[in-house]
Design a protein around this motif. Structure first.
Motif, short mmCIF file in Angstrom:
data_model
loop_
_atom_site.label_atom_id
_atom_site.label_comp_id
_atom_site.label_asym_id
_atom_site.label_seq_id
_atom_site.Cartn_x
_atom_site.Cartn_y
_atom_site.Cartn_z
N LEU A 37 0.66 -1.08 0.13
CA LEU A 37 -0.13 0.14 -0.03
C LEU A 37 0.80 1.16 0.03
N GLN A 38 1.94 1.18 0.99
CA GLN A 38 2.73 2.42 1.07
C GLN A 38 3.51 2.61 -0.20
N ILE A 138 -2.33 10.52 2.72
CA ILE A 138 -3.26 10.13 2.03
C ILE A 138 -4.57 9.67 2.57
N PRO A 139 -5.65 10.41 2.17
CA PRO A 139 -6.91 9.97 2.94
C PRO A 139 -7.28 8.46 2.67
N LEU A 140 -6.95 7.58 3.44
CA LEU A 140 -7.50 6.13 3.26
C LEU A 140 -8.70 5.58 3.92
N THR A 141 -9.89 5.42 3.30
CA THR A 141 -10.99 4.94 4.09
C THR A 141 -11.09 3.34 4.08
N LEU A 142 -11.19 2.90 5.45
CA LEU A 142 -11.28 1.46 5.78
C LEU A 142 -12.78 0.98 5.65
N GLU A 155 -12.78 -6.78 14.51
CA GLU A 155 -12.03 -5.71 15.45
C GLU A 155 -10.50 -5.90 15.70
N ALA A 156 -9.93 -7.06 15.82
CA ALA A 156 -8.73 -7.12 16.40
C ALA A 156 -7.90 -7.10 15.10
N VAL A 157 -8.46 -7.54 13.98
CA VAL A 157 -7.76 -7.43 12.85
C VAL A 157 -7.29 -6.10 12.37
N LEU A 158 -8.56 -5.08 12.49
CA LEU A 158 -8.51 -3.64 12.30
C LEU A 158 -7.62 -3.06 13.27
N GLN A 159 -7.49 -3.35 14.41
CA GLN A 159 -6.68 -2.79 15.42
C GLN A 159 -5.20 -2.92 14.90
N GLU A 160 -4.91 -4.12 14.56
CA GLU A 160 -3.52 -4.54 14.02
C GLU A 160 -3.04 -3.74 12.64
N LEU A 161 -3.99 -3.91 11.87
CA LEU A 161 -4.01 -3.35 10.41
C LEU A 161 -3.78 -1.62 10.60
N THR A 162 -4.61 -0.97 11.35
CA THR A 162 -4.47 0.34 11.48
C THR A 162 -3.35 0.79 12.12
N ALA A 163 -3.01 0.23 13.19
CA ALA A 163 -1.75 0.36 13.77
C ALA A 163 -0.50 0.36 12.96
N GLU A 164 -0.56 -0.50 12.05
CA GLU A 164 0.65 -0.72 11.26
C GLU A 164 0.46 0.39 10.19
N ASN A 166 -0.73 3.34 10.54
CA ASN A 166 -0.54 4.50 11.19
C ASN A 166 1.19 4.74 11.38
N ARG A 167 1.82 3.77 11.66
CA ARG A 167 3.31 3.79 11.78
C ARG A 167 3.78 4.10 10.61
N THR A 168 3.52 4.04 9.36
CA THR A 168 4.03 4.56 8.43
C THR A 168 4.08 6.17 8.24
N GLY A 169 3.11 6.72 8.76
CA GLY A 169 2.88 8.05 8.77
C GLY A 169 2.44 8.74 7.23
#
Length: 619
Positions: A37-38, A138-142, A155-164, A166-169
């Motif tokens: 994605l990045q 980049i505005p990214l809608t999940l 919910e657990a998957v979304l937490q891990e995915l969004t955390a990663e 977000n880490r890209t900045g």
């Protein structure tokens, strides 16, 4: 879905080919997906070397980090923009030509397919145009969709995915609740979304710039993810991939509602946060509630009339909570002392319509609350005024007239010290997206400056909430009973998929119609949502009635790693929740919630009845 043994082996090899190498280099569950994605959004800019038909050649290639699938904005530069006083060149005017999607990449150049923007006057991409990928976030809608996978796992998957992510900045993450609502109403199935169906409204632009659709299903009795990345400019996905949910990702525990994504140890219910216990439905049963659990509730007052509006705050002067409420005719002020109501004063103006809003505000900074009142009468129309206390007696401080008053807590310390005014409009009642900051000068309420607001903002059913450690946002119920969260600059951050509100005042506006006949137009006010930190993490949760869905239902909106989420709570209150309030004192670790619950004599017309004022008791 069942795969034959041969097809399954081929599919497994493809997954290994796609994810194997990246997986060897990183231990994060979605490292490969996030890297891909990045990689689609490199910070790169170049020129169009040549263009013809549906293709264009760009002056950037592999050396610039470009890869196939990258979408770039194409602009055409125009006149220079100069500062009117200094003459300094500030840049050039730009015209949006369209977008291109890179299809072939060489070392120093690339080939891209052209997508002309809707409504563009440019006609086509030309040599000399500029192509770039935004350097901003980049505005990214999940958009998570499910076909048989439990919500806790998602919910657990979304937490891990969004955390990663977000880490890209690199991404500004948004939740696709509004898109999901539209898809559900249109009957679009999750697998159809993978083909882009339902995402692009006919004749209009979709509500996203980039959308990451994640369809959860079960394959070989394991949770599985089909992933597509869509752009607003075309239905062909920019990214197509699939994978099993990594076994390291476990379903989130029930009490994990904080914005902190780290797992928490099991603990007795008494040590769990107020938010976790509230969302777990732990309300204590009583004569007014059929709920069960461990959060104690108390009826602090029973009033022989329906409470239409209420506000609660702690007085800055004496530290005692104040409750102001109205039955539509009079304004009643109470002190909340030792979990009991003590009358303070009553103010009544008869014969001028019904009061639909009262709010506590400390305008002069003396620590004693004034009350902002909005009143409506079909003939007199809107009449707003401020009640102040002098020598222990209430009096009308200033008459405002055709302006709806809304008290604002600008500092975020729990005390409203500022007034906004939204002009009354005979056509729309609330003047869309317009408000002014107001102050009292020489006995009159005057406008200081304009306030930037979303176009759908209405000075009813609105509050300010701290949405992260630094920023606050305005949360309000729009005319379609959706809770909106927007930045102070008016940028929409989130919109609820479930309806909220209901139980407010219905305003009848009479207008002249054909041949001089009158007709009535109705506008609904909404209960003010409560913004309060329920779990002590410094970020506000938002609590709002959901009478529009079911009487006694509450919506709790909280922000986790996956963004804003809404959970409905069956409070068990037997009646309509017409108002909510809350406060926190220094001697209590938990906040106190206060609700006005009305039982109408006539449910259909909402006339007559009684009100129970119910509050939670901190441990």
């Amino acid at each position: 879905m069942r795969l034959s043994k041969t097809r399954w082996m081929v599919f497994t090899l493809l997954l290994v080919a796609v994810f194997g190498h990246a997986g060897a280099q990183t231990t994060v569950p979605f490292g490969s997906l996030v890297e891909r994605l990045q990689g689609l959004f490199p910070k790169v800019e170049g020129e169009v070397i040549e263009a013809g038909g549906s293709q264009a050649t760009l002056s950037v290639g592999k050396r610039d980090g470009l890869q196939p699938g990258v979408e770039m904005i194409v602009v055409r530069q125009g006149r220079e923009l100069k500062h009117p006083k200094t003459g300094q060149v500030l840049g050039r005017a730009e015209e949006d030509v369209g977008r291109v999607v890179v299809s072939e990449v060489q070392e120093q150049y690339s080939i891209a397919n052209v997508r002309v923007a809707d409504g563009s006057t440019a006609g086509e991409v030309r040599a000399g145009d500029h192509a770039r990928v935004s350097t901003g976030k980049i505005p990214l809608t999940l958009l998570p969709l499910s076909s048989g996978v439990k919500d806790a796992q998602i919910e657990a998957v979304l937490q891990e995915l969004t955390a990663e992510l977000n880490r890209t900045g690199r991404f500004q993450l948004l939740m696709g609740d509004a898109v999901n609502v539209r898809l559900t109403e249109s009957g679009v199935k999750p697998d159809d979304v993978l083909e882009g169906k339902g995402l692009y409204p006919p004749g209009g632009r979709p509500s996203f710039d980039y959308l990451l659709a994640v369809v959860f299903k079960r394959v070989q009795n394991k949770p599985y993810m089909d992933v597509r990345l869509f752009s607003s400019t075309g239905s062909a996905p920019l990214l197509t991939t699939a994978m099993f949910v990594p076994p390291s990702i476990k379903a989130a525990p029930v009490e994990r509602f904080s914005s902190d994504p780290r797992p928490r140890p099991e603990a007795p219910s008494k040590s769990r946060s107020f938010l976790a216990r509230l969302l777990g439905g732990q309300l204590e049963a009583g004569a007014y509630s059929s709920g069960e659990g461990s959060i104690p509730l108390k009826e602090v007052a029973r009033l022989g009339f329906p409470v239409l509006t209420m506000d609660v705050a702690v007085s800055p002067k004496d530290g005692i909570p104040r409750v102001v409420l109205s039955d539509g005719d009079a304004v009643f002020m109470y002190r909340l002392v030792n979990q009991a109501f003590e009358p303070d004063w009553t103010y009544s103006v008869r014969g001028f319509g019904a009061i639909f809003s009262v709010q506590l505000v400390d305008l002069d900074g003396d620590g004693i609350f004034e009350v902002a009142v909005n009143r409506w009468h079909p003939k007199v129309e809107l009449s707003s005024y401020i009640i102040a206390v002098k020598d222990g007696r209430p009096r009308q401080l200033v008459d405002v007239g055709q302006t709806i008053l809304y008290a604002v807590d600008e500092r975020g310390d729990g005390v409203k010290r500022t007034l906004w005014g939204q002009r009354y409009s005979p056509e729309t009642f609330f003047t869309p997206g317009q408000a002014q900051r107001m102050s009292v000068k020489d006995g009159k309420l005057v406008a200081d400056r304009d306030v930037r607001l979303p176009s759908t903002f209405r000075a009813t059913g609105a509050t300010f909430a701290k949405v992260d450690k630094q920023n606050r946002a305005v949360a309000y119920i729009d005319q379609y009973n959706r809770l909106m969260v927007a930045s102070p600059e008016g940028v929409e951050l989130w919109r609820s998929g479930s309806p909220v509100g209901g139980g407010g005042f219905v305003i009848e506006v009479t207008r002249k119609w054909v041949a001089g006949a009158d007709r009535s137009v109705f506008f609904k006010t909404e209960p003010v949502p409560l913004a309060i930190d329920l779990d002590g993490d410094g970020i506000d949760e938002i609590v709002a009635p959901q009478n529009v869905v079911k009487e006694g239902l509450l919506a709790v909106i909280f922000k986790g790693p996956a963004g804003f989420r809404l959970q409905s709570l069956n409070s068990g209150f037997e009646g309509v929740i017409t108002a909510l309030g809350g406060f926190k004192t220094e001697d209590s670790a938990q906040p106190t919630l206060v609700a006005a619950v009305v039982r109408y004599n006539s449910v259909l017309f909402k006339r007559g009845g009684e009100t129970q004022i119910i509050m939670t008791i901190p441990d």
